[in-house]
Design a protein around this motif. Structure first.
Motif, PDB file in Angstrom:
ATOM      1  N   THR A  40      -0.034  -4.449   0.756  1.00  0.00           N
ATOM      2  CA  THR A  40       0.100  -5.395  -0.352  1.00  0.00           C
ATOM      3  C   THR A  40       1.423  -6.149  -0.318  1.00  0.00           C
ATOM      4  N   GLY A  41       2.352  -5.711   0.511  1.00  0.00           N
ATOM      5  CA  GLY A  41       3.672  -6.326   0.527  1.00  0.00           C
ATOM      6  C   GLY A  41       3.750  -7.626   1.299  1.00  0.00           C
ATOM      7  N   THR A  42       2.966  -7.751   2.334  1.00  0.00           N
ATOM      8  CA  THR A  42       2.978  -8.967   3.148  1.00  0.00           C
ATOM      9  C   THR A  42       1.537  -9.352   3.478  1.00  0.00           C
ATOM     10  N   ALA A  43       1.351 -10.566   3.840  1.00  0.00           N
ATOM     11  CA  ALA A  43       0.008 -11.057   4.176  1.00  0.00           C
ATOM     12  C   ALA A  43      -0.325 -10.668   5.610  1.00  0.00           C
ATOM     13  N   VAL A  44      -0.561  -9.368   5.827  1.00  0.00           N
ATOM     14  CA  VAL A  44      -0.887  -8.893   7.167  1.00  0.00           C
ATOM     15  C   VAL A  44      -2.344  -9.145   7.503  1.00  0.00           C
ATOM     16  N   TRP A  45      -3.145  -9.298   6.466  1.00  0.00           N
ATOM     17  CA  TRP A  45      -4.571  -9.505   6.656  1.00  0.00           C
ATOM     18  C   TRP A  45      -5.062 -10.224   5.407  1.00  0.00           C
ATOM     19  N   VAL A  46      -5.747 -11.309   5.547  1.00  0.00           N
ATOM     20  CA  VAL A  46      -6.189 -12.092   4.395  1.00  0.00           C
ATOM     21  C   VAL A  46      -7.691 -12.347   4.476  1.00  0.00           C
ATOM     22  N   GLY A  47      -8.231 -12.759   3.382  1.00  0.00           N
ATOM     23  CA  GLY A  47      -9.651 -13.080   3.330  1.00  0.00           C
ATOM     24  C   GLY A  47     -10.414 -12.094   2.466  1.00  0.00           C
ATOM     25  N   PRO A  48     -11.694 -12.339   2.291  1.00  0.00           N
ATOM     26  CA  PRO A  48     -12.493 -11.504   1.403  1.00  0.00           C
ATOM     27  C   PRO A  48     -12.587 -10.044   1.852  1.00  0.00           C
ATOM     28  N   VAL A  49     -12.708  -9.805   3.136  1.00  0.00           N
ATOM     29  CA  VAL A  49     -12.789  -8.431   3.637  1.00  0.00           C
ATOM     30  C   VAL A  49     -11.459  -7.718   3.400  1.00  0.00           C
ATOM     31  N   ALA A  50     -10.362  -8.418   3.626  1.00  0.00           N
ATOM     32  CA  ALA A  50      -9.040  -7.844   3.382  1.00  0.00           C
ATOM     33  C   ALA A  50      -8.865  -7.527   1.903  1.00  0.00           C
ATOM     34  N   ARG A  51      -9.304  -8.407   1.051  1.00  0.00           N
ATOM     35  CA  ARG A  51      -9.202  -8.197  -0.400  1.00  0.00           C
ATOM     36  C   ARG A  51     -10.006  -6.960  -0.808  1.00  0.00           C
ATOM     37  N   GLN A  52     -11.216  -6.858  -0.266  1.00  0.00           N
ATOM     38  CA  GLN A  52     -12.063  -5.700  -0.572  1.00  0.00           C
ATOM     39  C   GLN A  52     -11.402  -4.412  -0.070  1.00  0.00           C
ATOM     40  N   PHE A  53     -10.845  -4.461   1.129  1.00  0.00           N
ATOM     41  CA  PHE A  53     -10.147  -3.290   1.661  1.00  0.00           C
ATOM     42  C   PHE A  53      -8.987  -2.894   0.747  1.00  0.00           C
ATOM     43  N   GLY A  54      -8.201  -3.859   0.314  1.00  0.00           N
ATOM     44  CA  GLY A  54      -7.072  -3.592  -0.573  1.00  0.00           C
ATOM     45  C   GLY A  54      -7.517  -2.977  -1.891  1.00  0.00           C
ATOM     46  N   GLU A  55      -8.607  -3.461  -2.434  1.00  0.00           N
ATOM     47  CA  GLU A  55      -9.135  -2.905  -3.683  1.00  0.00           C
ATOM     48  C   GLU A  55      -9.595  -1.463  -3.483  1.00  0.00           C
ATOM     49  N   GLU A  56     -10.258  -1.211  -2.354  1.00  0.00           N
ATOM     50  CA  GLU A  56     -10.711   0.153  -2.062  1.00  0.00           C
ATOM     51  C   GLU A  56      -9.530   1.085  -1.820  1.00  0.00           C
ATOM     52  N   LEU A  57      -8.524   0.605  -1.124  1.00  0.00           N
ATOM     53  CA  LEU A  57      -7.326   1.402  -0.892  1.00  0.00           C
ATOM     54  C   LEU A  57      -6.669   1.763  -2.223  1.00  0.00           C
ATOM     55  N   SER A  58      -6.576   0.800  -3.110  1.00  0.00           N
ATOM     56  CA  SER A  58      -6.003   1.041  -4.433  1.00  0.00           C
ATOM     57  C   SER A  58      -6.842   2.045  -5.215  1.00  0.00           C
ATOM     58  N   LEU A  59      -8.147   1.909  -5.144  1.00  0.00           N
ATOM     59  CA  LEU A  59      -9.052   2.827  -5.830  1.00  0.00           C
ATOM     60  C   LEU A  59      -8.881   4.249  -5.305  1.00  0.00           C
ATOM     61  N   HIS A  60      -8.848   4.405  -3.993  1.00  0.00           N
ATOM     62  CA  HIS A  60      -8.692   5.732  -3.397  1.00  0.00           C
ATOM     63  C   HIS A  60      -7.327   6.331  -3.741  1.00  0.00           C
ATOM     64  N   ARG A  61      -6.331   5.510  -3.790  1.00  0.00           N
ATOM     65  CA  ARG A  61      -4.986   5.973  -4.161  1.00  0.00           C
ATOM     66  C   ARG A  61      -4.994   6.516  -5.592  1.00  0.00           C
ATOM     67  N   ARG A  62      -5.603   5.776  -6.513  1.00  0.00           N
ATOM     68  CA  ARG A  62      -5.686   6.239  -7.910  1.00  0.00           C
ATOM     69  C   ARG A  62      -6.537   7.500  -8.020  1.00  0.00           C
ATOM     70  N   ARG A  63      -7.655   7.516  -7.310  1.00  0.00           N
ATOM     71  CA  ARG A  63      -8.547   8.675  -7.353  1.00  0.00           C
ATOM     72  C   ARG A  63      -7.848   9.924  -6.824  1.00  0.00           C
ATOM     73  N   LEU A  64      -7.117   9.788  -5.738  1.00  0.00           N
ATOM     74  CA  LEU A  64      -6.386  10.910  -5.170  1.00  0.00           C
ATOM     75  C   LEU A  64      -5.405  11.467  -6.192  1.00  0.00           C
ATOM     76  N   ARG A  65      -4.668  10.600  -6.858  1.00  0.00           N
ATOM     77  CA  ARG A  65      -3.706  11.046  -7.867  1.00  0.00           C
ATOM     78  C   ARG A  65      -4.397  11.718  -9.044  1.00  0.00           C
ATOM     79  N   THR A  66      -5.508  11.157  -9.475  1.00  0.00           N
ATOM     80  CA  THR A  66      -6.248  11.724 -10.605  1.00  0.00           C
ATOM     81  C   THR A  66      -6.777  13.114 -10.274  1.00  0.00           C
ATOM     82  N   GLN A  67      -7.372  13.252  -9.114  1.00  0.00           N
ATOM     83  CA  GLN A  67      -7.929  14.548  -8.728  1.00  0.00           C
ATOM     84  C   GLN A  67      -6.828  15.585  -8.498  1.00  0.00           C
ATOM     85  N   ALA A  68      -5.722  15.184  -7.925  1.00  0.00           N
ATOM     86  CA  ALA A  68      -4.601  16.099  -7.726  1.00  0.00           C
ATOM     87  C   ALA A  68      -4.072  16.584  -9.075  1.00  0.00           C
ATOM     88  N   ALA A  69      -3.987  15.694 -10.039  1.00  0.00           N
ATOM     89  CA  ALA A  69      -3.525  16.071 -11.378  1.00  0.00           C
ATOM     90  C   ALA A  69      -4.503  17.044 -12.027  1.00  0.00           C
TER      91      ALA A  69
END
Length: 102
Positions: A40-69
């Protein structure tokens, strides 16, 4: 004659487990931080697939934290339900069911 209560081996095992799980959870909670920051810090990959990947990465990051808690919360609740001291007979019985305790 009433026996003097002793430390409950199960309570002690839960305390040790909780301490170890907290250490591991701290590592898990930050496991995706660096990849997420890089993505998310730099435009290493752009476009709809990149956006979807970023959203999924964010989702998995939140899910991991929630389940760990949740793991920590469940251990804390179990520790709260487990008496710190018990009779020597109960302590012996508890110890029999714990690996590595004699």
């Amino acid at each position: 004659m009433t026996e003097t209560p002793v430390l409950n081996p199960r309570h002690q095992a839960l305390q040790q487990t909780l301490a170890r799980v907290r250490q591991l959870v701290a590592q898990l909670e930050t496991a995706l931080d660096e990849p997420y920051r890089q993505f998310t810090g730099t435009a290493v990959w752009v476009g709809p697939v990149a956006r979807q990947f970023g959203e999924e990465l964010s989702l998995h990051r939140r899910r991991l934290r929630t389940q760990a808690a949740k793991v920590i919360t469940e251990l804390e609740e179990e520790l709260g339900r487990t008496p710190e001291k018990v009779s020597p007979a109960v302590a012996r019985e508890q110890a029999r069911h714990l690996p590595g305790w004699t």
